[in-house]
Structures are given as C-alpha cells and as structure tokens.
Write a protein that holds these residues in place. Structure first.
Motif, PDB file in Angstrom:
ATOM      1  N   LEU A 109      38.596  33.009  45.483  1.00  0.00           N
ATOM      2  CA  LEU A 109      39.253  34.123  46.169  1.00  0.00           C
ATOM      3  C   LEU A 109      40.773  34.026  46.011  1.00  0.00           C
ATOM      4  O   LEU A 109      41.432  34.985  45.582  1.00  0.00           O
ATOM      5  CB  LEU A 109      38.864  34.121  47.649  1.00  0.00           C
ATOM      6  CG  LEU A 109      39.196  35.361  48.492  1.00  0.00           C
ATOM      7  CD1 LEU A 109      38.407  35.340  49.800  1.00  0.00           C
ATOM      8  CD2 LEU A 109      40.681  35.492  48.815  1.00  0.00           C
ATOM      9  N   LEU A 110      41.326  32.894  46.372  1.00  0.00           N
ATOM     10  CA  LEU A 110      42.788  32.770  46.381  1.00  0.00           C
ATOM     11  C   LEU A 110      43.373  32.656  44.981  1.00  0.00           C
ATOM     12  O   LEU A 110      44.465  33.171  44.714  1.00  0.00           O
ATOM     13  CB  LEU A 110      43.192  31.570  47.245  1.00  0.00           C
ATOM     14  CG  LEU A 110      42.845  31.754  48.736  1.00  0.00           C
ATOM     15  CD1 LEU A 110      43.109  30.470  49.519  1.00  0.00           C
ATOM     16  CD2 LEU A 110      43.636  32.902  49.341  1.00  0.00           C
ATOM     17  N   TYR A 111      42.661  32.019  44.077  1.00  0.00           N
ATOM     18  CA  TYR A 111      43.119  31.953  42.688  1.00  0.00           C
ATOM     19  C   TYR A 111      43.032  33.335  42.039  1.00  0.00           C
ATOM     20  O   TYR A 111      43.939  33.770  41.324  1.00  0.00           O
ATOM     21  CB  TYR A 111      42.271  30.947  41.927  1.00  0.00           C
ATOM     22  CG  TYR A 111      42.718  30.690  40.508  1.00  0.00           C
ATOM     23  CD1 TYR A 111      44.057  30.462  40.195  1.00  0.00           C
ATOM     24  CD2 TYR A 111      41.788  30.663  39.463  1.00  0.00           C
ATOM     25  CE1 TYR A 111      44.461  30.205  38.889  1.00  0.00           C
ATOM     26  CE2 TYR A 111      42.180  30.408  38.153  1.00  0.00           C
ATOM     27  CZ  TYR A 111      43.515  30.182  37.876  1.00  0.00           C
ATOM     28  OH  TYR A 111      43.919  29.937  36.587  1.00  0.00           O
ATOM     29  N   GLY A 112      41.940  34.060  42.320  1.00  0.00           N
ATOM     30  CA  GLY A 112      41.806  35.389  41.765  1.00  0.00           C
ATOM     31  C   GLY A 112      42.842  36.350  42.317  1.00  0.00           C
ATOM     32  O   GLY A 112      43.414  37.160  41.575  1.00  0.00           O
ATOM     33  N   TYR A 113      43.116  36.256  43.605  1.00  0.00           N
ATOM     34  CA  TYR A 113      44.082  37.165  44.239  1.00  0.00           C
ATOM     35  C   TYR A 113      45.500  36.908  43.741  1.00  0.00           C
ATOM     36  O   TYR A 113      46.239  37.841  43.419  1.00  0.00           O
ATOM     37  CB  TYR A 113      44.013  36.981  45.751  1.00  0.00           C
ATOM     38  CG  TYR A 113      45.017  37.823  46.524  1.00  0.00           C
ATOM     39  CD1 TYR A 113      44.743  39.146  46.842  1.00  0.00           C
ATOM     40  CD2 TYR A 113      46.232  37.288  46.928  1.00  0.00           C
ATOM     41  CE1 TYR A 113      45.654  39.917  47.550  1.00  0.00           C
ATOM     42  CE2 TYR A 113      47.156  38.052  47.632  1.00  0.00           C
ATOM     43  CZ  TYR A 113      46.863  39.365  47.938  1.00  0.00           C
ATOM     44  OH  TYR A 113      47.766  40.116  48.628  1.00  0.00           O
ATOM     45  N   ARG A 114      45.873  35.656  43.666  1.00  0.00           N
ATOM     46  CA  ARG A 114      47.252  35.328  43.316  1.00  0.00           C
ATOM     47  C   ARG A 114      47.493  35.374  41.814  1.00  0.00           C
ATOM     48  O   ARG A 114      48.610  35.662  41.370  1.00  0.00           O
ATOM     49  CB  ARG A 114      47.606  33.944  43.856  1.00  0.00           C
ATOM     50  CG  ARG A 114      47.613  33.892  45.393  1.00  0.00           C
ATOM     51  CD  ARG A 114      47.956  32.513  45.898  1.00  0.00           C
ATOM     52  NE  ARG A 114      49.261  32.106  45.431  1.00  0.00           N
ATOM     53  CZ  ARG A 114      49.606  30.835  45.211  1.00  0.00           C
ATOM     54  NH1 ARG A 114      48.724  29.873  45.399  1.00  0.00           N
ATOM     55  NH2 ARG A 114      50.821  30.543  44.803  1.00  0.00           N
TER      56      ARG A 114
END
Length: 537
Positions: free
Chosen positions: A497-502
C-alpha cells in the motif's frame, strides 16, 4: 479539574512524595487491579510500598476495638528475588527495628532466609468517627511470600487478606491476578467492623445468608518493567483492554522524557548512560528499561524499531473520514492479507483495518475477496477507493490460453476495484516505504502515522513479530531475510500500500534524505461500486 492531594505533592504520610503524576494516580487508585509499568528506577516499587500504607490508613474500616486492621500479602516468583526487590524496598522505609514496627519486635517480625516474612506495623492517623475526627491506630500486617513451583490453587488457598501486591507481576502466571483478587475482602471479618462504616463503604447482600453486610474494600496492585508483547500484561493492557475492565494500567514516561518520574532518585544522565550501554535507543533492552516501552523478544532484529506504541498506536478506535478516499494493500499466497488506510490532508497516514487469514487453512482469491468485501461494506460503504496495490508476483502463474485469472486479477474483479502491481518487489524499498511513517513527526503533536488498536496482527508485527531471521540478524547473510510467520503477511500488505502510493522514486529520495519530511503525493481517485455484493456473483 484540580490536582489531587497526591499529585500536588502534599501527601506526606511518613514524609513521602510520589515519584510523579502517574505514580500519584497509581497510589490513589482504588480499582480492583492496579498495575504500574515504567523504566528502571522510576519509583514503581517504592510507590507500591506507600500505596499499601496510604490505603491502610485511609480506605479500610475501623473495627470494634477502635483500630483499623489491614492484612496485605506481597508475592513474587522466588524468595531470593523477593528479598532483592520488594522486601529490600520495604525495609528501606519500614526496617525491622524501625519506629513503625509494632512492639515487641520479636512477636511482630518473623521469617527470612528463603522463607516467608511477616512484618506488623502500627501507627496512628486521624480518622472520621460519628462524633468527629479521632486519632486512630492503624495495624498493618504484611506477609511476603513466593509462589515458586507451587500449584496456584494450593498457594492461595490459605490467604485471607485485605489487599495484595504482585512484585514484578509480569513474571507471574497470567492466572495469578484473578486468584489473588479472589482472596481479598476476607480480612478483617465483617463481624468485627464498626457498623457505622457501612455508611461510607456501602452495603451488599451476602448470597449465602441473604443478609445485608458491609461492603469491604478489595484491591491488588502490581509493578513491572515492560516485557515483550507475548506477556499477558501486553494483551490485557494493549490488545484487549475492553475484556479486562477490572484492570487499571499506569504507564510512566520514558526516563529521557521531560515528564520522566522519580528524578530525585535517578537523573537523566543515568538513563543516557544506560541507553548507550545497551547500544542505542532502538535496542530492545533500552526501549524496555530506559524508555519504558514493550519491546521485542531476542529472536531476531526487529524491522520497525522506530515504531512507538504510545505514539503511533491510537488510544481509541479510528473511524474512516468519509469525505476522503481509502486505499488498499494486498498480499497474496496461501494466507493472504489486506490492509486498508487513509491519507489525511496534513500528510498523516492512518491504518484503519486489517484482514488476515488463518495459517491452518489455504485461503483462495474468492474467499479472500469475500472477507475484504465484508469489511468494505461494513465500514467503507459509499466511499471512494483512491488506489489499491498488490504483490507483483500475484499476477503470474495463470494459464491465459485457458482463460484462467491470476490471484490478484480474481480479487480485483470480485471487488470491482483496479489493483495495481507495485513497481518492484524489492523488500528493502518496501520496508523503507513503511518505516518513513515512523520517522520524523508532522509537528510537535502529530505523528506521521496512526494505527487503529484493533489491528492486533499489525501492531504485534511492528512491536516485535516482524523481524529478520537469526542468520540475517547476526550478519551471516547479506540479504534482508524476514522470518515468515502469521504476522508477516499483513506487514507485506501495508508495504504494498505505502510503496505503491508513494512510488519508487519518492521512497528512494526520502531514504536518501534519512526520512526528512517531504511533500505528500497527490491522491488519485477510483470510484468503487459500493452496492456490489460478492456473495451474489
């Protein structure tokens, strides 16, 4: 609301001042089970000694002989440890031949040398009587014992006490608090209590006799240094407080905090020296004994050593902000997992819900989709999905010629939410994407991430269970190898989630800047069908 007598420092029984506000509230609490946790040297044991004296003098009833009679049992795992800790602190203020030992000493002090100790104190204090205040004798019987290898039922069977003390309570069996509390309220006998004390203490019905009797005070207390999260105290304090309503936990600040307690007994310089000796602030021993936080077992290097329970774990449940989109991260495999969160306008990430599957059965994409949809319909109905990312390897392996769908394709179709593979599956980059949210805060009062306390697998993973293998921890391999367990799959989901978002570039840039704050990536919006029901497809 003004300060209590204890918090203001005016409480002077035996010239005692509480170690700080937390210690003062602990001393004054009359909850059934009171537990205080803090770093080394924070005054926990001494506060307990005076909690006993304070309640003996102020809480328990006057008896027909004109005195207050109280019996308190202090227990520990072994007699030798009892002698080094609780009994040593007790004698520091109430020595065997001190002025508060009831005379003659030979009849009121007995035991020692790996066996039980009994110490009877006596002093006078002003108590309210029907005709006004009177100087009233307080007779406190202290009994020190150790459970050792004894059966709990046989150990507690003979106890008839007013209150109890569990020294270093995390080292005792999880059943001890309940068994111990069950022995309170048995002293003094109700037949010996002044009847007018019922006006202050209240009345209750004796179930056996069917008569109205005076309600006796009942409480036990305990002190402890923070253990790891597998301990029963963590479960009752952090994970399931709603199931343990009789407990009141008092957590003291870090020894390096401006609010640190017992500064008269231990200085900031003392704690700084200990932190260095342990190897720095992220070392598990330093986190426990200097900062007063639950920390990891010595089983492997914890990945997110900047995660702080008191800062990043929300004190209350977090509900979605309905005006903002939600985001998903998904891990595939036989035990898939999903994390759902939101990004606030100020840049804070809020972890809201976790969906984890049991390791004893294989969960396929259809059942996994149903579990996710149950949560979406319950908590996110009518809200927009801003994006969803998953394990890139979960798009491979299907027979496209025969029309088979890969794992993530099946989930995406069932949820009617486009799921995108992250740019890479590089573990270090994924970890950096999450760890950034445990680094510098947004401002003095706002952490960069906040996590709902109901997500037990997520939080346990952050605390200790998401860790490197022993080989990776000892440097026997150059790669970052994660110990696969029931907590690792949800951690992978949050990483996606956070790697994809950022995005890959932002993660690398922030890692190079050592986690300094950067601009928040703009939100992207994909509208999800809120009325979609996976059970009808």
């Amino acid at each position: 609301m003004g300060k209590t007598e204890l918090e203001s420092g005016k409480f002077d029984i035996f010239n005692f001042s509480p170690p700080g506000p937390v210690g003062a509230r602990y001393i004054q609490s009359t909850a059934p089970i009171n537990l205080i946790m803090g770093p080394w040297g924070s005054g926990k044991t001494v506060a307990t000694v005076f909690k006993i004296a304070y309640h003996a003098a102020s809480l328990f009833p006057v008896c027909r002989d004109g005195a207050v009679h109280v019996r308190c049992a202090a227990i520990r795992d072994t007699y030798r440890e009892m002698a080094k800790t609780a009994l040593s602190s007790w004698h520091g203020f109430f020595p065997k031949n001190g002025p508060y030992t009831r005379q003659p000493v030979a009849q009121n002090y007995s035991g020692g040398q790996d066996r039980p100790v009994k110490h009877i104190l006596e002093w006078k204090t002003i108590r309210k009587w029907p005709d006004g205040p009177r100087l009233t004798p307080i007779i406190l019987e202290m009994e020190f014992g150790a459970i050792g290898e004894q059966n709990l039922d046989s150990f507690f069977k003979g106890y008839e006490i007013s209150m109890g003390w569990m020294n270093e309570c995390d080292l005792l069996h999880e059943d001890v608090p309940g068994r111990f509390y069950g022995r309170t309220g048995r002293f003094p006998p109700r037949s010996e209590i002044m009847e007018w004390e019922g006006d202050r203490l209240g009345w209750e019905t004796d179930e056996e006799a069917g008569t109205s009797v005076i309600k006796l005070p009942r409480l036990i207390m305990g002190d402890y240094n923070p253990p790891d999260e597998s301990n029963w105290t963590y479960k009752r304090h952090i994970e399931e407080p709603e199931n343990w309503t009789g407990y009141s936990f008092f957590q003291q600040p870090s020894g390096l905090s401006p609010q640190a307690e017992n500064r008269r007994g231990k200085t900031r310089a003392d704690y700084e020296a200990e932190e260095k000796a342990f190897g720095g602030p992220t070392n598990s021993e330093a986190r426990r004994n200097v900062h007063g936080e639950y920390a990891a077992k010595k089983q492997g290097t914890v990945v997110y050593d900047r995660f702080s329970l008191h800062k990043h774990r929300s004190d209350s449940f977090i509900e979605p902000v309905r005006e903002l989109p939600f985001y998903l991260g998904l891990d595939a495999g036989g035990t898939p997992a999903c994390g759902i969160g939101q990004f606030m306008p100020n840049g804070q990430f809020r972890g809201l819900r976790e969906i984890v599957t049991t390791p004893d059965t294989v969960t396929g994409p259809s059942r996994f989709s149903e579990q996710i949809m149950e949560v979406l319909l319950a908590d996110f109905a009518g809200m927009r999905c801003g994006g969803a990312w998953g394990d890139p390897s979960a798009w491979y392996g299907a027979d496209k010629i025969r029309g088979e769908l890969a794992f993530m394709e099946t989930v995406s179709l069932a949820l009617q939410i486009p799921i995108i593979p992250t740019e890479s599956n590089d573990l270090k980059s994924r970890i950096e994407a999450v760890d950034w949210y445990f680094g510098s805060d947004i401002d003095a009062v706002t952490p960069r991430s906040l996590w709902d306390p109901r997500m037990k697998h997520t939080i346990r993973g952050f605390v200790s269970q998401y860790h490197l293998t022993k080989h990776a921890s000892t440097g026997k391999t150059d790669s970052a190898e994660i110990e696969k367990n029931q907590y690792s799959h949800i951690q992978d989901a949050w990483q996606y989630l956070l790697y994809g978002y950022r995005g890959r570039a932002a993660v690398k840039r922030d890692a190079a800047q050592m986690g300094r704050p950067a601009n928040v990536v703009p939100m992207r919006s994909v509208t999800a069908r809120a009325d979609f029901d996976v059970f009808k497809t």
